[in-house]
Design an enzyme around this catalytic site. Sequence first.
Site, mmCIF file in Angstrom:
data_model
loop_
_atom_site.group_PDB
_atom_site.id
_atom_site.type_symbol
_atom_site.label_atom_id
_atom_site.label_comp_id
_atom_site.label_asym_id
_atom_site.label_seq_id
_atom_site.Cartn_x
_atom_site.Cartn_y
_atom_site.Cartn_z
ATOM 1 N N TYR A 237 0.819 -1.222 0.000
ATOM 2 C CA TYR A 237 0.000 0.000 0.000
ATOM 3 C C TYR A 237 0.847 1.264 0.000
ATOM 4 O O TYR A 237 0.315 2.362 -0.049
ATOM 5 C CB TYR A 237 -0.904 0.018 1.253
ATOM 6 C CG TYR A 237 -0.099 -0.106 2.523
ATOM 7 C CD1 TYR A 237 0.508 1.000 3.103
ATOM 8 C CD2 TYR A 237 0.121 -1.350 3.108
ATOM 9 C CE1 TYR A 237 1.289 0.889 4.232
ATOM 10 C CE2 TYR A 237 0.896 -1.478 4.233
ATOM 11 C CZ TYR A 237 1.474 -0.358 4.794
ATOM 12 O OH TYR A 237 2.268 -0.478 5.905
ATOM 13 N N GLY A 238 2.180 1.134 0.072
ATOM 14 C CA GLY A 238 3.022 2.323 0.251
ATOM 15 C C GLY A 238 4.080 2.481 -0.811
ATOM 16 O O GLY A 238 3.789 2.477 -2.014
ATOM 17 N N THR A 239 5.334 2.589 -0.383
ATOM 18 C CA THR A 239 6.429 2.924 -1.298
ATOM 19 C C THR A 239 6.795 1.789 -2.242
ATOM 20 O O THR A 239 7.587 1.997 -3.165
ATOM 21 C CB THR A 239 7.697 3.336 -0.518
ATOM 22 O OG1 THR A 239 8.158 2.212 0.238
ATOM 23 C CG2 THR A 239 7.417 4.508 0.409
ATOM 24 N N LEU A 240 6.239 0.585 -2.052
ATOM 25 C CA LEU A 240 6.548 -0.540 -2.943
ATOM 26 C C LEU A 240 5.610 -0.620 -4.145
ATOM 27 O O LEU A 240 5.835 -1.398 -5.065
ATOM 28 C CB LEU A 240 6.502 -1.867 -2.162
ATOM 29 C CG LEU A 240 7.614 -2.050 -1.125
ATOM 30 C CD1 LEU A 240 7.318 -3.243 -0.233
ATOM 31 C CD2 LEU A 240 8.977 -2.209 -1.800
ATOM 32 N N GLU B 218 11.159 -4.527 5.526
ATOM 33 C CA GLU B 218 10.130 -3.897 6.358
ATOM 34 C C GLU B 218 10.479 -3.938 7.850
ATOM 35 O O GLU B 218 9.663 -3.556 8.682
ATOM 36 C CB GLU B 218 8.771 -4.581 6.134
ATOM 37 C CG GLU B 218 8.274 -4.507 4.694
ATOM 38 C CD GLU B 218 7.861 -3.122 4.241
ATOM 39 O OE1 GLU B 218 8.091 -2.146 4.982
ATOM 40 O OE2 GLU B 218 7.289 -3.004 3.153
#
Length: 165
Positions: A16-19, A91
Amino acid sequence: MGWKASLTRMACVFVYGTLKKGQPNHSFMTSCTNGIAEFQGRGRTIDLYPLVIGSKHNIPYLLNVPGKGHHVTGEIYSVDDQMLQFLDEFEGCPDMYQRTPVRIEILEWEGKSSAPEERPAVNSIMECFVYSTTTYPPEWINLPYYDNYDSLGKHGLRYNPRENR
């Protein structure tokens, strides 16, 4: 060993983020040195979660507080064991983030599957691993909540990549 045997060892991960595609760390998902990550499609969390941008590096965090926040949109990947281990390290699992199974509603599938009958239908629910956190500063629960993360979003909180820290 056919494709079916290798398929069973793939795990489903929701990012859901920087990936995500177009975000600062997406290249880690496409680098074969980290393992295999195959983009499957888009989804969103069934439960509400607070997605916040925290720390001085503007990192997106999904706080593991189901029932508060938004249905968070993201991408579904199937990953092999090597990529899953890489993501755990990336992570900071289990200290910074914890990998937990979360129910995801499928919004759309990408392209053609080699075995479409094995895919759940669009709008159905599947379980994916999500990196969320219970180990966050208590004041973060008061930060603004987002339903879809973009490093260059209107919030103005641009992500600071690790190599710049």
